[in-house]
Structure formats: C-alpha cells, structure tokens
Write a protein that holds these residues in place. Sequence first.
Motif, PDB file in Angstrom:
ATOM      1  N   VAL A 183       0.848  -1.185   0.000  1.00 28.87           N
ATOM      2  CA  VAL A 183       0.000   0.000   0.000  1.00 28.87           C
ATOM      3  C   VAL A 183       0.885   1.236   0.000  1.00 28.87           C
ATOM      4  O   VAL A 183       2.085   1.162   0.287  1.00 28.87           O
ATOM      5  CB  VAL A 183      -0.919  -0.002   1.238  1.00 28.87           C
ATOM      6  CG1 VAL A 183      -1.844  -1.197   1.223  1.00 28.87           C
ATOM      7  CG2 VAL A 183      -0.084   0.007   2.514  1.00 28.87           C
ATOM      8  N   SER A 184       0.312   2.356  -0.338  1.00 32.38           N
ATOM      9  CA  SER A 184       1.072   3.602  -0.311  1.00 32.38           C
ATOM     10  C   SER A 184       1.385   3.981   1.132  1.00 32.38           C
ATOM     11  O   SER A 184       0.797   3.446   2.079  1.00 32.38           O
ATOM     12  CB  SER A 184       0.258   4.710  -0.970  1.00 32.38           C
ATOM     13  OG  SER A 184      -0.904   4.987  -0.201  1.00 32.38           O
ATOM     14  N   GLU A 185       2.325   4.910   1.287  1.00 31.61           N
ATOM     15  CA  GLU A 185       2.690   5.336   2.636  1.00 31.61           C
ATOM     16  C   GLU A 185       1.489   5.947   3.349  1.00 31.61           C
ATOM     17  O   GLU A 185       1.313   5.750   4.556  1.00 31.61           O
ATOM     18  CB  GLU A 185       3.838   6.336   2.571  1.00 31.61           C
ATOM     19  CG  GLU A 185       4.362   6.741   3.943  1.00 31.61           C
ATOM     20  CD  GLU A 185       5.633   7.562   3.877  1.00 31.61           C
ATOM     21  OE1 GLU A 185       5.881   8.333   4.813  1.00 31.61           O
ATOM     22  OE2 GLU A 185       6.378   7.408   2.882  1.00 31.61           O
ATOM     23  N   GLU A 186       0.658   6.675   2.604  1.00 35.24           N
ATOM     24  CA  GLU A 186      -0.537   7.278   3.215  1.00 35.24           C
ATOM     25  C   GLU A 186      -1.499   6.204   3.704  1.00 35.24           C
ATOM     26  O   GLU A 186      -2.062   6.301   4.806  1.00 35.24           O
ATOM     27  CB  GLU A 186      -1.246   8.192   2.204  1.00 35.24           C
ATOM     28  CG  GLU A 186      -0.477   9.447   1.833  1.00 35.24           C
ATOM     29  CD  GLU A 186       0.667   9.166   0.873  1.00 35.24           C
ATOM     30  OE1 GLU A 186       0.720   8.046   0.304  1.00 35.24           O
ATOM     31  OE2 GLU A 186       1.520  10.057   0.704  1.00 35.24           O
ATOM     32  N   GLN A 187      -1.682   5.140   2.900  1.00 38.14           N
ATOM     33  CA  GLN A 187      -2.571   4.048   3.309  1.00 38.14           C
ATOM     34  C   GLN A 187      -2.001   3.306   4.518  1.00 38.14           C
ATOM     35  O   GLN A 187      -2.748   2.912   5.422  1.00 38.14           O
ATOM     36  CB  GLN A 187      -2.772   3.080   2.144  1.00 38.14           C
ATOM     37  CG  GLN A 187      -3.586   3.654   0.991  1.00 38.14           C
ATOM     38  CD  GLN A 187      -3.616   2.718  -0.199  1.00 38.14           C
ATOM     39  OE1 GLN A 187      -2.580   2.164  -0.599  1.00 38.14           O
ATOM     40  NE2 GLN A 187      -4.792   2.540  -0.779  1.00 38.14           N
ATOM     41  N   LEU A 188      -0.680   3.103   4.514  1.00 34.92           N
ATOM     42  CA  LEU A 188      -0.053   2.415   5.637  1.00 34.92           C
ATOM     43  C   LEU A 188      -0.205   3.220   6.922  1.00 34.92           C
ATOM     44  O   LEU A 188      -0.482   2.657   7.993  1.00 34.92           O
ATOM     45  CB  LEU A 188       1.425   2.167   5.343  1.00 34.92           C
ATOM     46  CG  LEU A 188       2.215   1.450   6.448  1.00 34.92           C
ATOM     47  CD1 LEU A 188       1.623   0.084   6.748  1.00 34.92           C
ATOM     48  CD2 LEU A 188       3.689   1.309   6.055  1.00 34.92           C
ATOM     49  N   VAL A 189      -0.025   4.536   6.834  1.00 33.52           N
ATOM     50  CA  VAL A 189      -0.197   5.394   8.008  1.00 33.52           C
ATOM     51  C   VAL A 189      -1.621   5.271   8.538  1.00 33.52           C
ATOM     52  O   VAL A 189      -1.850   5.198   9.754  1.00 33.52           O
ATOM     53  CB  VAL A 189       0.142   6.861   7.665  1.00 33.52           C
ATOM     54  CG1 VAL A 189      -0.285   7.787   8.807  1.00 33.52           C
ATOM     55  CG2 VAL A 189       1.629   7.005   7.394  1.00 33.52           C
ATOM     56  N   ALA A 190      -2.593   5.214   7.628  1.00 34.46           N
ATOM     57  CA  ALA A 190      -3.992   5.055   8.046  1.00 34.46           C
ATOM     58  C   ALA A 190      -4.195   3.719   8.754  1.00 34.46           C
ATOM     59  O   ALA A 190      -4.916   3.633   9.765  1.00 34.46           O
ATOM     60  CB  ALA A 190      -4.908   5.171   6.834  1.00 34.46           C
ATOM     61  N   GLN A 191      -3.560   2.650   8.244  1.00 40.35           N
ATOM     62  CA  GLN A 191      -3.670   1.339   8.887  1.00 40.35           C
ATOM     63  C   GLN A 191      -3.023   1.341  10.265  1.00 40.35           C
ATOM     64  O   GLN A 191      -3.542   0.724  11.213  1.00 40.35           O
ATOM     65  CB  GLN A 191      -3.020   0.270   8.003  1.00 40.35           C
ATOM     66  CG  GLN A 191      -3.756   0.016   6.695  1.00 40.35           C
ATOM     67  CD  GLN A 191      -3.019  -0.984   5.815  1.00 40.35           C
ATOM     68  OE1 GLN A 191      -1.952  -1.479   6.168  1.00 40.35           O
ATOM     69  NE2 GLN A 191      -3.604  -1.285   4.655  1.00 40.35           N
ATOM     70  N   LEU A 192      -1.894   2.024  10.375  1.00 44.38           N
ATOM     71  CA  LEU A 192      -1.218   2.114  11.671  1.00 44.38           C
ATOM     72  C   LEU A 192      -2.069   2.882  12.677  1.00 44.38           C
ATOM     73  O   LEU A 192      -2.147   2.497  13.855  1.00 44.38           O
ATOM     74  CB  LEU A 192       0.148   2.785  11.508  1.00 44.38           C
ATOM     75  CG  LEU A 192       1.214   1.972  10.770  1.00 44.38           C
ATOM     76  CD1 LEU A 192       2.455   2.815  10.503  1.00 44.38           C
ATOM     77  CD2 LEU A 192       1.592   0.731  11.577  1.00 44.38           C
ATOM     78  N   MET A 193      -2.713   3.948  12.230  1.00 48.89           N
ATOM     79  CA  MET A 193      -3.598   4.699  13.118  1.00 48.89           C
ATOM     80  C   MET A 193      -4.759   3.833  13.589  1.00 48.89           C
ATOM     81  O   MET A 193      -5.153   3.878  14.763  1.00 48.89           O
ATOM     82  CB  MET A 193      -4.114   5.944  12.398  1.00 48.89           C
ATOM     83  CG  MET A 193      -3.039   6.987  12.096  1.00 48.89           C
ATOM     84  SD  MET A 193      -2.282   7.633  13.619  1.00 48.89           S
ATOM     85  CE  MET A 193      -3.689   8.503  14.321  1.00 48.89           C
ATOM     86  N   GLN A 194      -5.289   3.014  12.673  1.00 47.56           N
ATOM     87  CA  GLN A 194      -6.376   2.109  13.045  1.00 47.56           C
ATOM     88  C   GLN A 194      -5.901   1.101  14.093  1.00 47.56           C
ATOM     89  O   GLN A 194      -6.608   0.800  15.069  1.00 47.56           O
ATOM     90  CB  GLN A 194      -6.887   1.378  11.799  1.00 47.56           C
ATOM     91  CG  GLN A 194      -7.921   0.294  12.058  1.00 47.56           C
ATOM     92  CD  GLN A 194      -9.230   0.836  12.589  1.00 47.56           C
ATOM     93  OE1 GLN A 194      -9.530   2.024  12.429  1.00 47.56           O
ATOM     94  NE2 GLN A 194     -10.016  -0.021  13.223  1.00 47.56           N
ATOM     95  N   HIS A 195      -4.678   0.590  13.890  1.00 48.09           N
ATOM     96  CA  HIS A 195      -4.121  -0.361  14.862  1.00 48.09           C
ATOM     97  C   HIS A 195      -3.968   0.301  16.227  1.00 48.09           C
ATOM     98  O   HIS A 195      -4.304  -0.303  17.255  1.00 48.09           O
ATOM     99  CB  HIS A 195      -2.769  -0.871  14.375  1.00 48.09           C
ATOM    100  CG  HIS A 195      -2.020  -1.666  15.402  1.00 48.09           C
ATOM    101  ND1 HIS A 195      -2.338  -2.973  15.718  1.00 48.09           N
ATOM    102  CD2 HIS A 195      -0.974  -1.327  16.222  1.00 48.09           C
ATOM    103  CE1 HIS A 195      -1.533  -3.404  16.667  1.00 48.09           C
ATOM    104  NE2 HIS A 195      -0.694  -2.428  16.988  1.00 48.09           N
ATOM    105  N   HIS A 196      -3.466   1.530  16.259  1.00 44.81           N
ATOM    106  CA  HIS A 196      -3.267   2.232  17.531  1.00 44.81           C
ATOM    107  C   HIS A 196      -4.600   2.458  18.247  1.00 44.81           C
ATOM    108  O   HIS A 196      -4.654   2.435  19.483  1.00 44.81           O
ATOM    109  CB  HIS A 196      -2.567   3.565  17.295  1.00 44.81           C
ATOM    110  CG  HIS A 196      -1.154   3.419  16.807  1.00 44.81           C
ATOM    111  ND1 HIS A 196      -0.292   2.462  17.290  1.00 44.81           N
ATOM    112  CD2 HIS A 196      -0.445   4.116  15.868  1.00 44.81           C
ATOM    113  CE1 HIS A 196       0.878   2.560  16.685  1.00 44.81           C
ATOM    114  NE2 HIS A 196       0.811   3.552  15.809  1.00 44.81           N
TER     115      HIS A 196
END
Length: 465
Positions: free
Chosen positions: A241-254
């Motif tokens: 995924v793009s860096e923006e999508q990955l950041v969104a996934q990380l935020m969801q995990h947090h």
Amino acid sequence: MTPITFSLATCECVLASDLDSCYKLTANHLIAMDETAKPLRIPPEMAIYAEKHEIFDLVQTLVTNLMVDKPEDPIQYLIVLLKRGSVEVPRVMLLGPPASGKRTVARKLCEHTQVIHITDSNILQEDTDLTKEALQYKAKQQEIPVDLWIKLIQQRLSKIDCVRRGWVLEGIPQTREEALSLQEAGVAPNHVVLLEAPDAVLIERSQGKRIDPVTGDVYHVTFIWPEDKEVVQRLERQKTVSEEQLVAQLMQHHREVHALRKTYRNCLKGIDADQPHVDVFDQVCCGELLEAVSADVTNMGELIKPYLESGQQVPDSMVLQILTERLSRLDCTTRGWVLHGFPRDLEQAEKLQESNFIPSRVFFLEMTDDVAIERVTLRSIDPVTGEKYHSLYKPAPSPEVQTRLQFNPKDSEAQLLRQLKEYWANASSLQDLYPEAVHINADQDPHTVFESLESRLVGRLQNDA
C-alpha cells in the motif's frame, strides 16, 4: 464399591453442541426421573480416588474443549483428546501492526511447534457455504460482517488438525469487536503475542518487502535476505500500500490495540519487533519448555517464574518434574526425543533414570577449551539483518557491517570459562554412567559432525530393527 452408571441423557448432555442444549437435556432428564427411584449413593472413596487422579479436572477440561470447539463429530473429537494424553494444545494469537513481522514469526513458530498456521487468506480458501457467502462480500469489495467472520474462524478451528495439533492465528483478531465476538464464541487462546515497533520502522520495512512466489515466505532488502541464490532470483516485489494508506492502517491499529491488550491481559506478552527477526522469534519461544510452563497459570509456572526472571538456575526437582511431564506426551512416546545439554551432572542423570526415561544413545561432543573459546567469544550478530558472523570463520562482508556488529555479554571469556569449569567437573562421572556413549570430535565443520552423528544413529536403529 457401588458401580457408577451414566444415563443416556447424561451422555447426550456431554456431547451437546452448545450449553443451551446441555441445560435443556439435563432439565428434561431431571423431570423424567422416577420420583420413587432410590438416589444413587456414591461412596466417599470414589471422590477421593477421582481427586487423587485428577478425574474432575479431566472431565472439566474435556467438556470445556467440547463446548469451545463445537466439533462436527464430538465422539471422535473426545477420543483424539484422550489419546493425545494431554488435552492442552498450543492456541496462540500473534498480533501486531502492519509490517511488524507477523508472517515470518508465525511461519517459524508453526515449523518449530508443528501447529496449524491460520491466516485470513487460508480461512477463505475453505470450500464451504460460509466461505462462498464471505467471498461474495469480497467480490463486491465490502467488509465481511463480523458474525460471519467469527463463524468462519470457528469452522476452521474445529477441524481435526487444529484440534489435534493446536493453532496460531496470525493477525486475528484486529479489532475489539472481533476479540469480544471470539470470546463469546468460546475461541480462547493459551497465549497472545503482541509485536510492537515504532511507526517509522514499520513504514521503512513495508517499502522493502519481497516475497518468494513458490513458498510464500516474506523477505526484506535490509532486514531479512535469503542466503539461497535461487530464492533471491525469484523474489518479487510485494504489492504494498502507499505510505498514506499504511499510516492510516497504523492509526487504526493504535486505536484498537489498547482494547486488545485489555481483552487478553491475562495471557498477553508484548515483544519489541524492532530487532533482528531471529531475536524476535527467540523471545516468542524464549526458554523453550521452562518459559512455556512459566507462562501458564499453574502452581509450577508460578514457582519457576522468579528463577527465570532473575536469571537464576531452576532447581533440579522442578526441572525434572517439567521434563518428565513433557517426555510423557504422545509425540515423545511415539516419535522419540532428543535432550540437548541435559543432564548436566550425575545427580540429574540418575534422577532421569529413576523416572524411567533411559536414552537409547548418548553422544559427547568433544573439543579443547581453546577451540571452544575461539568459537564462542569471537561471534557476533548484525542487529539490522540478524545475520550472525565470526571474526575468523565468517567475517563481516564490509566495514559498514563490521562497525554495527554486536556481541552477546553471555559470550564473554570469563562467562565461558565458568561454564567450561562446571562441565569438566561433571564430565567424567557422566561418562562413567554412560559407558556406551559415542564420543564425536566437534572440532570439525558442522556438516562432518552431523554426518558422524547421523551414521551412528542410523546404524543403531538398523541394529534395533
């Protein structure tokens, strides 16, 4: 002693597929009882016998497993549990944010323990009506409803391979809702491992992933690179995924991780994933048998935990109790076992024999102290790639790698000399106890040492046959 009998209704209750059915059958059985029938009198000796031989615990564990797994064939399921000799199998949830190394650790863990690796993708490969229904949502690019997803997980975990060998759920559950739904459905892990790393590290890892299309193994251009040149040639860039999508996934995990911690707080173990993958795996399986026991909420686990946490040696009596229990399990009795570095002294060896665990072959790997010191004190590890090096036998490939190498304090010469002194103090008495032991020159390359061991093992097995 008055014999104890069980009515058909009681058996039906035990084999019911859920608690409601169990309660209803029991109620109907009580209503149907003849009021004039004399009550069954169980002598007190029976209760004492059942307590002594842990029959109450056995029945409770069997029924608990039955209600949790809800197998299609409950009788065969119970037969498998009883034949295994121990109703406790590994049930592990391996959780963590994207790019934390869950796939790599899960694969190694399953290879190490022979349990079943369960992922969201292989759950959807099952050919069932539930799977077909779920795939319809996927085809429409819609989320699979949680209740349907939980049924799919239950369906997979109730199969005989998971029942017999245990399972590792990789990346499941991801949300509090999933976790609570799994709990309500009776999916209860023995251990939950949570991998953790800084977001910056995870983003860097995500961009460098490579995948082996043949095996499905995941590699990384910096952290994990295969030694086999054929594997290197066929590696493919993983669709990321793009860096923006990955950041969104990380935020969801947090957002979800705090609730997941709370849900599994009684069996949760957090591990720093920002280190070589071999070190991460060692911590997941740390201490092997002793650590596994200490992680369980048992009297023995509580007793040995202070020794492990302080780095002290666990008393022989505790080690022998844990070891004999492990060697008594079905896999050891049918497939055999190898003890590495045990017994360390004559007392341990004699106690092992008293427990009737007699080795069919004993090997002594021999070398001089100078060779041992050279091998141990000059080894190091690259914290970035996890690759192990040795100043003489396998030096670092570049000055850059050389500058970042780390040495384990346990490999110091002073520490090794203490270990060698202890070994030589007990070596002669162990050799006297095992006069037919085979002595192997370990001051050779590993392949030659292995061939020497293998030839003697094969020869012994052929003679026994």
